[in-house]
Design a protein around this motif. Structure first.
Motif, mmCIF file in Angstrom:
data_model
loop_
_atom_site.group_PDB
_atom_site.id
_atom_site.type_symbol
_atom_site.label_atom_id
_atom_site.label_comp_id
_atom_site.label_asym_id
_atom_site.label_seq_id
_atom_site.Cartn_x
_atom_site.Cartn_y
_atom_site.Cartn_z
ATOM 1 N N HIS A 1 1.005 -1.129 0.032
ATOM 2 C CA HIS A 1 0.072 0.194 0.208
ATOM 3 C C HIS A 1 0.878 1.119 0.022
ATOM 4 O O HIS A 1 0.548 2.140 -0.489
ATOM 5 C CB HIS A 1 -0.891 -0.177 1.103
ATOM 6 N N ARG A 2 1.855 1.152 0.518
ATOM 7 C CA ARG A 2 2.778 2.243 0.853
ATOM 8 C C ARG A 2 3.315 2.682 -0.699
ATOM 9 O O ARG A 2 3.525 3.984 -0.932
ATOM 10 C CB ARG A 2 4.145 2.193 1.552
ATOM 11 N N HIS A 3 3.563 1.788 -1.523
ATOM 12 C CA HIS A 3 4.134 2.113 -2.989
ATOM 13 C C HIS A 3 2.940 2.077 -3.848
ATOM 14 O O HIS A 3 3.431 3.004 -4.866
ATOM 15 C CB HIS A 3 4.977 1.014 -3.379
ATOM 16 N N PHE A 4 1.924 1.582 -3.760
ATOM 17 C CA PHE A 4 0.950 1.516 -4.681
ATOM 18 C C PHE A 4 -0.593 2.150 -4.550
ATOM 19 O O PHE A 4 -1.320 2.357 -5.229
ATOM 20 C CB PHE A 4 0.735 0.120 -5.103
ATOM 21 N N PRO B 1 -8.614 1.863 19.343
ATOM 22 C CA PRO B 1 -9.318 0.247 19.485
ATOM 23 C C PRO B 1 -10.270 -0.019 18.692
ATOM 24 O O PRO B 1 -11.313 0.667 18.517
ATOM 25 C CB PRO B 1 -9.655 0.411 20.995
ATOM 26 N N PHE B 2 -10.149 -0.885 17.894
ATOM 27 C CA PHE B 2 -11.308 -1.706 17.036
ATOM 28 C C PHE B 2 -11.579 -0.603 15.805
ATOM 29 O O PHE B 2 -12.480 -1.069 15.180
ATOM 30 C CB PHE B 2 -12.207 -2.141 17.626
ATOM 31 N N GLU B 3 -10.841 0.111 15.407
ATOM 32 C CA GLU B 3 -11.038 1.000 14.397
ATOM 33 C C GLU B 3 -10.346 0.518 13.015
ATOM 34 O O GLU B 3 -9.252 -0.256 13.099
ATOM 35 C CB GLU B 3 -10.301 2.366 14.535
ATOM 36 N N VAL B 4 -10.976 0.804 11.923
ATOM 37 C CA VAL B 4 -10.365 0.211 10.601
ATOM 38 C C VAL B 4 -9.258 0.953 10.556
ATOM 39 O O VAL B 4 -8.989 2.295 10.470
ATOM 40 C CB VAL B 4 -11.364 0.503 9.239
ATOM 41 N N LEU B 5 -7.944 0.414 9.990
ATOM 42 C CA LEU B 5 -6.723 1.178 9.850
ATOM 43 C C LEU B 5 -6.798 1.824 8.757
ATOM 44 O O LEU B 5 -7.459 1.459 7.590
ATOM 45 C CB LEU B 5 -5.512 -0.030 9.853
ATOM 46 N N LYS B 6 -6.233 3.224 8.658
ATOM 47 C CA LYS B 6 -6.138 3.989 7.676
ATOM 48 C C LYS B 6 -4.721 4.087 6.977
ATOM 49 O O LYS B 6 -3.700 4.538 7.657
ATOM 50 C CB LYS B 6 -6.290 5.734 7.909
ATOM 51 N N MET B 7 -4.557 3.253 5.858
ATOM 52 C CA MET B 7 -3.240 3.285 5.189
ATOM 53 C C MET B 7 -3.051 4.259 4.101
ATOM 54 O O MET B 7 -3.989 4.753 3.893
ATOM 55 C CB MET B 7 -3.054 1.815 4.523
ATOM 56 N N GLU B 8 -1.686 4.678 4.012
ATOM 57 C CA GLU B 8 -1.349 6.117 3.384
ATOM 58 C C GLU B 8 -0.398 5.615 2.209
ATOM 59 O O GLU B 8 0.591 4.655 2.583
ATOM 60 C CB GLU B 8 -0.751 7.153 4.020
ATOM 61 N N LYS B 9 -0.240 5.782 1.112
ATOM 62 C CA LYS B 9 0.637 5.969 -0.044
ATOM 63 C C LYS B 9 1.867 6.862 0.323
ATOM 64 O O LYS B 9 1.647 7.970 0.353
ATOM 65 C CB LYS B 9 0.211 6.055 -1.473
ATOM 66 N N SER B 10 2.768 6.295 0.651
ATOM 67 C CA SER B 10 4.141 7.109 0.941
ATOM 68 C C SER B 10 5.163 6.964 -0.109
ATOM 69 O O SER B 10 6.457 7.433 0.343
ATOM 70 C CB SER B 10 4.581 6.843 2.192
ATOM 71 N N SER B 11 5.334 6.017 -0.910
ATOM 72 C CA SER B 11 6.299 5.955 -1.988
ATOM 73 C C SER B 11 6.655 7.125 -2.778
ATOM 74 O O SER B 11 5.746 7.703 -3.255
ATOM 75 C CB SER B 11 5.993 4.699 -2.824
ATOM 76 N N THR B 12 7.855 7.238 -3.086
ATOM 77 C CA THR B 12 8.052 8.420 -3.887
ATOM 78 C C THR B 12 8.549 7.875 -5.314
ATOM 79 O O THR B 12 9.129 8.584 -6.161
ATOM 80 C CB THR B 12 9.644 8.840 -3.318
ATOM 81 N N TYR B 13 8.092 6.397 -5.709
ATOM 82 C CA TYR B 13 8.063 6.084 -6.861
ATOM 83 C C TYR B 13 6.712 5.608 -7.336
ATOM 84 O O TYR B 13 6.656 4.469 -7.760
ATOM 85 C CB TYR B 13 9.183 5.166 -6.971
#
Length: 219
Positions: A60-63, A166-178
């Protein structure tokens, strides 16, 4: 004690169904099988969940999306797929006789559940992209010598888990520089071939690591 298909299916039905999730079950199955191939040993159910999470976190960080299409939530035992979807898919693969589930007594007076491939040459239901294979290979190698407790702690240290309540859906972020990594790989058949060769034959001296991939295509 190896559980038969009927017992595994009965356990699976006790949990919430994952059919309502907008996920590609074939991709999840492919990732599970690939992880177990790389592990090369019976793998604790929780360990499998954390490895797949770490793979999805890096992907997820990359794409900008998880490889499996799954979402994850905060849990006392670390990140877990919403509706326990990874375990659900693992149990379904057991009923299809692609995996088997072994139950063993543990030190807490309960049981541990371990997944393994039914045969070493179990075929993946779909061919994963080279970048996905590289990330899977890198994650399994990184945590190969980690205990289950160490892997759980590592998963809890990831940014999405630390930010969540607690028990929250995780929020992922894109942090890739490519951001153009996929396009670069698709435009470079030789590089794709090198990645696949390095994963299938890691002793030939051409193995790529995630960091080398980042150096080649990073910003």
């Amino acid at each position: 004690m190896k559980l038969d298909a009927t017992e595994v299916e009965a356990r699976r039905r006790e949990r919430k169904p994952t059919d309502r999730l907008k996920i590609d079950a074939v991709i999840i199955d492919a990732v599970i099988i690939e992880v177990l191939k790389k592990e090369g040993r019976p793998t604790h159910r929780t360990r499998l969940v954390k490895l797949v999470y770490m793979i999805d976190h890096i992907y997820h960080r990359h794409f900008g999306q998880t490889l499996t299409g799954l979402s994850y939530m905060w849990d006392y035992f670390g990140p877990n797929a919403v509706s326990n979807a990874i375990v659900d898919r693992g149990d379904r693969l057991c009923t299809q006789k692609l995996l088997h589930l072994t139950r063993t007594p543990n030190q807490y007076g309960d049981f541990s559940y371990l997944y393994s491939l039914e045969t070493p040459d179990v075929a993946s239901p779909v061919e994963l992209e080279p970048a996905a294979l590289l990330i899977i290979d890198g994650v399994v190698r990184k945590y190969r010598n980690s205990t289950l407790e160490q892997l759980v702690r590592a998963s809890k240290r990831t940014e999405p888990f630390r930010r969540a309540r607690p028990f929250e859906v995780l929020k992922m972020e894109k942090s890739s520089t490519y951001e153009d990594l996929v396009k670069d790989i698709e435009a470079d058949p030789q590089f794709s071939a090198d990645i696949r060769e390095s994963i299938e034959h890691p002793s030939d001296g051409t193995t790529f690591t995630i960091h080398e991939l980042e150096a080649l295509y990073g910003g």
